[in-house]
Design a protein around this motif. Sequence first.
Motif, short mmCIF file in Angstrom:
data_model
loop_
_atom_site.label_atom_id
_atom_site.label_comp_id
_atom_site.label_asym_id
_atom_site.label_seq_id
_atom_site.Cartn_x
_atom_site.Cartn_y
_atom_site.Cartn_z
N VAL A 55 -15.74 53.77 29.00
CA VAL A 55 -15.75 53.79 30.23
C VAL A 55 -15.88 55.30 30.49
O VAL A 55 -16.63 56.03 31.23
CB VAL A 55 -14.76 53.18 30.97
N TYR A 56 -14.97 56.25 29.87
CA TYR A 56 -14.82 57.67 29.82
C TYR A 56 -14.71 58.33 28.46
O TYR A 56 -14.35 57.53 27.67
CB TYR A 56 -13.63 58.05 30.83
N ALA A 57 -15.37 59.49 28.32
CA ALA A 57 -15.17 60.13 27.29
C ALA A 57 -15.34 61.58 27.37
O ALA A 57 -16.13 61.98 28.26
CB ALA A 57 -16.31 59.72 26.07
N ARG A 58 -14.69 62.43 26.59
CA ARG A 58 -14.98 63.64 26.39
C ARG A 58 -15.17 64.37 25.18
O ARG A 58 -14.75 63.82 24.13
CB ARG A 58 -13.37 64.48 26.88
N VAL A 59 -16.57 64.70 24.93
CA VAL A 59 -16.87 65.19 23.51
C VAL A 59 -16.79 66.62 23.54
O VAL A 59 -17.50 67.57 24.24
CB VAL A 59 -18.46 64.96 23.56
N ASP A 60 -16.18 67.22 22.76
CA ASP A 60 -15.90 68.56 22.34
C ASP A 60 -16.72 69.10 21.38
O ASP A 60 -16.68 68.59 20.22
CB ASP A 60 -14.40 68.92 21.93
N ILE A 61 -17.60 70.16 21.76
CA ILE A 61 -18.62 70.56 20.73
C ILE A 61 -18.54 72.15 20.62
O ILE A 61 -17.99 72.83 21.45
CB ILE A 61 -19.82 70.25 21.01
N VAL A 62 -19.05 72.95 19.57
CA VAL A 62 -19.25 74.14 19.49
C VAL A 62 -20.68 74.62 18.78
O VAL A 62 -21.02 73.72 17.81
CB VAL A 62 -18.11 74.79 18.57
N PRO A 63 -21.31 75.46 19.27
CA PRO A 63 -22.47 75.83 18.69
C PRO A 63 -22.18 76.67 17.45
O PRO A 63 -21.50 77.66 17.54
CB PRO A 63 -23.31 76.56 19.78
N ALA A 64 -22.87 76.47 16.23
CA ALA A 64 -22.46 77.09 15.06
C ALA A 64 -23.52 77.10 14.03
O ALA A 64 -24.12 75.85 13.99
CB ALA A 64 -20.98 76.65 14.46
N GLU A 65 -23.81 77.95 13.38
CA GLU A 65 -24.91 77.87 12.29
C GLU A 65 -26.20 77.33 12.68
O GLU A 65 -27.00 76.62 12.19
CB GLU A 65 -24.42 77.07 11.27
N GLY A 66 -26.60 77.68 14.10
CA GLY A 66 -27.84 77.37 14.82
C GLY A 66 -27.85 76.06 15.09
O GLY A 66 -29.09 75.56 15.57
N ARG A 67 -26.92 75.39 15.22
CA ARG A 67 -26.75 73.95 15.93
C ARG A 67 -25.55 73.62 16.51
O ARG A 67 -24.45 74.29 16.60
CB ARG A 67 -26.89 72.82 14.55
N MET A 68 -25.50 72.27 17.04
CA MET A 68 -24.15 71.87 17.52
C MET A 68 -23.31 71.05 16.56
O MET A 68 -23.99 70.37 15.60
CB MET A 68 -24.39 70.98 18.84
N LEU A 69 -22.05 71.26 16.76
CA LEU A 69 -21.08 70.39 15.82
C LEU A 69 -20.02 69.82 16.77
O LEU A 69 -19.63 70.42 17.74
CB LEU A 69 -20.28 71.47 14.78
N VAL A 70 -19.55 68.41 16.46
CA VAL A 70 -18.54 68.06 17.06
C VAL A 70 -17.32 68.41 16.51
O VAL A 70 -16.95 68.65 15.28
CB VAL A 70 -18.54 66.63 16.75
N MET A 71 -16.44 68.84 17.45
CA MET A 71 -14.96 69.32 17.35
C MET A 71 -14.23 68.11 17.24
O MET A 71 -13.45 67.75 16.26
CB MET A 71 -14.73 70.10 18.27
N GLU A 72 -14.17 67.34 18.36
CA GLU A 72 -13.37 66.16 18.67
C GLU A 72 -14.21 65.31 19.65
O GLU A 72 -14.94 65.87 20.36
CB GLU A 72 -11.87 66.35 19.04
N VAL A 73 -13.64 63.88 19.56
CA VAL A 73 -14.11 63.15 20.73
C VAL A 73 -13.01 62.55 21.20
O VAL A 73 -12.10 61.63 20.50
CB VAL A 73 -15.24 61.84 20.17
N GLU A 74 -12.67 62.57 22.45
CA GLU A 74 -11.46 62.26 23.21
C GLU A 74 -11.58 60.96 24.15
O GLU A 74 -12.43 61.14 24.97
CB GLU A 74 -10.82 63.15 23.94
N LEU A 75 -11.05 59.77 23.63
CA LEU A 75 -11.43 58.72 24.28
C LEU A 75 -10.04 58.03 24.98
O LEU A 75 -9.89 56.85 25.32
CB LEU A 75 -11.87 57.43 23.43
N ILE A 76 -8.77 58.78 24.41
CA ILE A 76 -7.52 58.09 24.96
C ILE A 76 -7.13 58.86 26.22
O ILE A 76 -7.19 58.11 27.36
CB ILE A 76 -6.41 57.98 23.81
#
Length: 294
Positions: free
Chosen positions: A240-261
């Motif tokens: 229903v809700y989500a927070r996707v934490d990302i960082v741009p690195a090495e010329g692409r996006m990387l997932v740091m965390e996915v917060e669902l709680i």
Amino acid sequence: MKPFDVTLLTYEKQPELTPDDQLLQQALERKGVRVRVSPWSDASTVWGNSTVTMFRSTWDYFHRTTEFEGWLRRVEQSTSLVNDCDLVRWNMHKRYIADIERRGVAVVPTIFLKRKEPQDLMEVCRSRGWSEIVIKPCVAGSAFGARKFKLGGAADEACSYLKELVLERDTMIQPFMNEVESAGERSLVFIDGGFSHAARKAPFSAGPAGGQSLETVHHADAEEIAFGRRVLDTLPSEPVYARVDIVPAEGRMLVMEVELIEPVLFFRFAPLAADALAEVLVRKLKKEDSQLDL
């Protein structure tokens, strides 16, 4: 009809809603929803008195994991949890990051250690070319237990900390992403599967528990939003809700965390998002009520 439509969950040290979540409560009440606020661990709360129960500032669950898991088993029988229990259980342990990677989405490189599992930290880091690392528990929140080390000058300290932590907890090791301090970590908020808004988080360990300050508005571009959507597509089910934490690195996006709680959803940056989430909950209430009538 149950006495309450929606219960918004907090924890004992934060019995009142945060200013962000007060915006959600107000949005629900404007729609005629009967809202209750309760710490998840309050033994006097009758959970079956609420049609929907939504996680918000349950910021101590990782200190009380066994108790929290038992609470989930009991409560899911009497109220509809948001997000649902299967997603919450999956999201509690950071090993979900490996699941996301296996499903084809780039993540920050991570080594997972089970409790009491031995590891030659320096050999691991040398083999990967990591000179600055983060060590943290696999079940945690608000930077609990997370420590950053520059191995050139703090190798012994890093090894000692890893040895200490892994004795008690499943542990993870990651390279520190310098882009967190330069380009910035971005938090993308999704509601009912759709992108809502974004924030830029403060550098590593700079903010207080719960993320109530030091963030700024971030105007996510199309690439970031598409990447966040791809992340959601890897989840076991649609949140229903989500927070996707990302960082741009090495010329692409990387997932740091996915917060669902219990993520902060930054409603203060986008007040209309509180109304959007309230509308999703209203639709869920109607669905739950219709099933009760059958």
